[in-house]
Design an enzyme around this catalytic site. Structure first.
Site, PDB file in Angstrom:
ATOM      1  N   HIS A  48       5.405  -3.669   1.090  1.00  0.00           N
ATOM      2  CA  HIS A  48       4.064  -3.065   0.948  1.00  0.00           C
ATOM      3  C   HIS A  48       3.906  -1.898   1.905  1.00  0.00           C
ATOM      4  O   HIS A  48       3.206  -2.018   2.909  1.00  0.00           O
ATOM      5  CB  HIS A  48       2.998  -4.118   1.234  1.00  0.00           C
ATOM      6  N   PHE A  49       4.399  -0.854   1.715  1.00  0.00           N
ATOM      7  CA  PHE A  49       5.324  -0.369   0.697  1.00  0.00           C
ATOM      8  C   PHE A  49       6.548   0.135   1.448  1.00  0.00           C
ATOM      9  O   PHE A  49       6.396   0.735   2.514  1.00  0.00           O
ATOM     10  CB  PHE A  49       4.684   0.750  -0.115  1.00  0.00           C
TER      11      PHE A  49
END
Length: 140
Positions: A48-49
């Site tokens: 993420h991410f």
């Protein structure tokens, strides 16, 4: 100030889901202020991410809930009990939280009626609000 070891005596959360590093203020049953130092080593940043690490908003809300649970569960009659999420209202994410940020988590308990409580949570970085929400707790 309460350390991580003090916090672990109040709430049952443990790594990797204990999302507060210390409590700077604790008024039993009324309010608490916690700190989360967000580092690039957090497990959630792997996905993420990968190329743009951002702390998931739901984890900011969970961190606020853990701070609120400390305020509620440190009251003598609630010691040894659990505080469960019963609801989230009026939740807004205003800024991204990234590695290197220090997240200040402030929760005021606005009402307790029997085993149900409501709190108002505000998360900030460098004095700027990044998230805010109303939380509902159920004590068991």
């Amino acid at each position: 100030m309460l350390t991580i070891e003090d916090i672990k005596k109040i709430i049952p959360h443990r790594y990797p889901f204990l999302l507060i590093d210390r409590l700077e203020e604790l008024e039993d049953g009324k309010r608490a202020v916690g700190i989360k130092n967000v580092t690039v080593n957090e497990d959630f940043f792997n996905g993420h991410f990968p190329d743009y690490p951002v702390m998931p908003g739901v984890l900011i809300v969970e961190a606020l809930a853990q701070v609120g649970a400390c305020a509620i569960l440190n009251v003598e009659e609630n010691k040894g009990k659990l505080a469960f999420f019963a609801g989230i209202d009026n939740c807004r994410f205003k800024e991204q939280v990234k590695p290197g940020d220090q997240l200040r988590l402030e929760v005021e308990i606005v009402r307790m009626k029997g085993p149900v409580g409501k709190g108002r949570g505000v998360a900030s970085v460098n004095g700027k609000t990044v998230a805010e929400t109303d939380l509902m707790f159920a004590i068991k």
